[in-house]
Scaffold this motif. Structure first.
Motif, mmCIF file in Angstrom:
data_model
loop_
_atom_site.group_PDB
_atom_site.id
_atom_site.type_symbol
_atom_site.label_atom_id
_atom_site.label_comp_id
_atom_site.label_asym_id
_atom_site.label_seq_id
_atom_site.Cartn_x
_atom_site.Cartn_y
_atom_site.Cartn_z
ATOM 1 N N LEU A 124 -9.652 -6.205 0.600
ATOM 2 C CA LEU A 124 -9.127 -7.107 -0.430
ATOM 3 C C LEU A 124 -10.165 -8.133 -0.899
ATOM 4 O O LEU A 124 -9.842 -9.271 -1.216
ATOM 5 N N GLY A 125 -11.417 -7.719 -0.939
ATOM 6 C CA GLY A 125 -12.471 -8.608 -1.423
ATOM 7 C C GLY A 125 -13.009 -9.584 -0.408
ATOM 8 O O GLY A 125 -13.826 -10.447 -0.749
ATOM 9 N N LEU A 158 -3.460 -13.990 -3.262
ATOM 10 C CA LEU A 158 -3.067 -12.589 -3.414
ATOM 11 C C LEU A 158 -1.665 -12.476 -4.014
ATOM 12 O O LEU A 158 -0.726 -13.129 -3.564
ATOM 13 N N THR A 159 -1.531 -11.638 -5.032
ATOM 14 C CA THR A 159 -0.234 -11.369 -5.653
ATOM 15 C C THR A 159 0.230 -9.966 -5.261
ATOM 16 O O THR A 159 -0.593 -9.124 -4.886
ATOM 17 N N PRO A 160 1.531 -9.672 -5.354
ATOM 18 C CA PRO A 160 1.999 -8.307 -5.069
ATOM 19 C C PRO A 160 1.311 -7.253 -5.929
ATOM 20 O O PRO A 160 0.978 -6.172 -5.442
ATOM 21 N N ALA A 161 1.061 -7.582 -7.197
ATOM 22 C CA ALA A 161 0.406 -6.617 -8.095
ATOM 23 C C ALA A 161 -1.020 -6.330 -7.632
ATOM 24 O O ALA A 161 -1.452 -5.172 -7.594
ATOM 25 N N ARG A 162 -1.753 -7.376 -7.260
ATOM 26 C CA ARG A 162 -3.127 -7.201 -6.778
ATOM 27 C C ARG A 162 -3.134 -6.419 -5.465
ATOM 28 O O ARG A 162 -4.017 -5.589 -5.224
ATOM 29 N N PHE A 163 -2.161 -6.673 -4.624
ATOM 30 C CA PHE A 163 -2.068 -5.955 -3.352
ATOM 31 C C PHE A 163 -1.854 -4.465 -3.593
ATOM 32 O O PHE A 163 -2.509 -3.623 -2.983
ATOM 33 N N ARG A 164 -0.935 -4.124 -4.505
ATOM 34 C CA ARG A 164 -0.686 -2.713 -4.825
ATOM 35 C C ARG A 164 -1.932 -2.062 -5.406
ATOM 36 O O ARG A 164 -2.259 -0.911 -5.077
#
Length: 230
Positions: free
Chosen positions: A57-58, A41-47
Motif C-alpha cells: 500500500l505504498g 487509506l480509503t476503501p476504494a484505494r484499498f480495493r
C-alpha cells in the motif's frame, strides 16, 4: 505409478473459509494512520491496491517491518471482536461433501487464542460439525504466521501421513507451510487478499493448483484422482 488420492483436506480460515476484507481494510488503515502515512487509506484505494497486488500500500521499504507488526496486531484485534464469522460462498457445501466422502478435515489458522472459542464461532455459522480439528496458535507474534509445525501435528493427530494430506489456503505463506510440512498437495483459493494471478505466479511459494472459489475444490480433487505421479 500411483494416483493422487488424499485422505485428509485441511484448511486455512481467514480468506479461505470466511471473508476478511472488512477486517483487513480496518487493520491496514489503522496501521498506516499510526505510521503517519498520507493520504489516509480509503476503501476504494484499498480495493485498487488488492487488485493490483500492491500488498504494501505504498509503505516505504524501511517501514514495512513495523507496518507488518502493526497491521497484524490490528487485524487480530478486529477479528477477535467480530463474533459472527462471514462464511464465504460454497464453503459449507464443500465441507459437507468432504465429510460425506470420509475425508479427515480440519482448520489450521494463524489466529491465536483458545481453539474452543473458535469452535463455538464456527458452530454458530454451521461449520464446526464438518471439521474434525480446529487448531489455533499459542503466540500473538508474527511467528504465528508460519503454520508449518501446526500442519505436521494436525496430520499426526489425524493419523494420516503428510503426503496423503492437502492444505487449502489463500496466500503464499499457506503454500509455504504445506511445502514445509511435506503435504502431498497445496491449493490456493483466490478469495482472500491475494489475486488469482498473484497466487499463480508467486515465485517463492507456488501452489500445485489455484482455484477461484471453493466451488471448484471437489471437482479438482476428483480430477486429481485420474492423474498419476512417479
Amino acid at each position: 505409478m500411483a494416483s493422487r488420492e488424499f485422505k485428509a483436506v485441511f484448511f486455512d480460515l481467514d480468506g479461505t473459509l470466511v471473508d476478511i476484507h472488512g477486517p483487513l481494510y480496518i487493520a491496514a488503515k489503522n496501521a498506516l494512520d499510526e505510521l503517519g502515512h498520507e493520504p489516509s487509506l480509503t476503501p476504494a484505494r484499498f480495493r485498487e491496491a488488492l487488485s493490483a497486488d500492491d500488498v504494501w500500500l505504498g509503505v516505504p521499504e524501511h517501514l514495512r517491518p513495523e507496518y507488518a507488526k502493526l497491521a497484524y496486531a490490528y487485524f487480530l484485534a478486529e477479528i477477535d471482536k467480530t463474533e459472527r464469522l462471514e462464511v464465504l460462498p460454497h464453503v459449507q457445501d464443500t465441507l459437507a461433501e468432504l465429510k460425506r466422502r470420509g475425508y479427515a478435515t480440519g482448520v489450521i489458522t494463524s489466529r491465536p487464542g483458545d481453539s474452543q472459542r473458535l469452535v463455538e464461532k464456527l458452530a454458530m455459522v454451521g461449520l464446526a460439525s464438518y471439521l474434525d480439528q480446529v487448531v489455533t496458535q499459542t503466540t500473538t507474534s508474527l511467528r504465528a504466521l508460519d503454520k508449518t509445525e501446526s500442519l505436521k501435528q494436525t496430520a499426526m493427530k489425524a493419523a494420516v501421513l503428510p503426503h496423503a494430506c492437502m492444505y487449502v489456503g489463500d496466500e503464499p505463506r499457506d503454500i509455504m507451510a504445506a511445502l514445509g510440512a511435506g503435504f502431498g498437495a497445496s491449493v490456493a483459493v483466490a478469495t482472500g487478499a491475494a489475486s488469482f494471478k498473484y497466487l499463480q505466479t508467486h515465485q517463492a511459494f507456488k501452489p500445485d493448483y489455484v482455484i477461484h472459489s471453493m466451488a471448484e475444490l471437489i471437482d479438482l480433487i476428483d480430477n486429481m484422482k485420474t492423474e498419476t505421479v512417479e
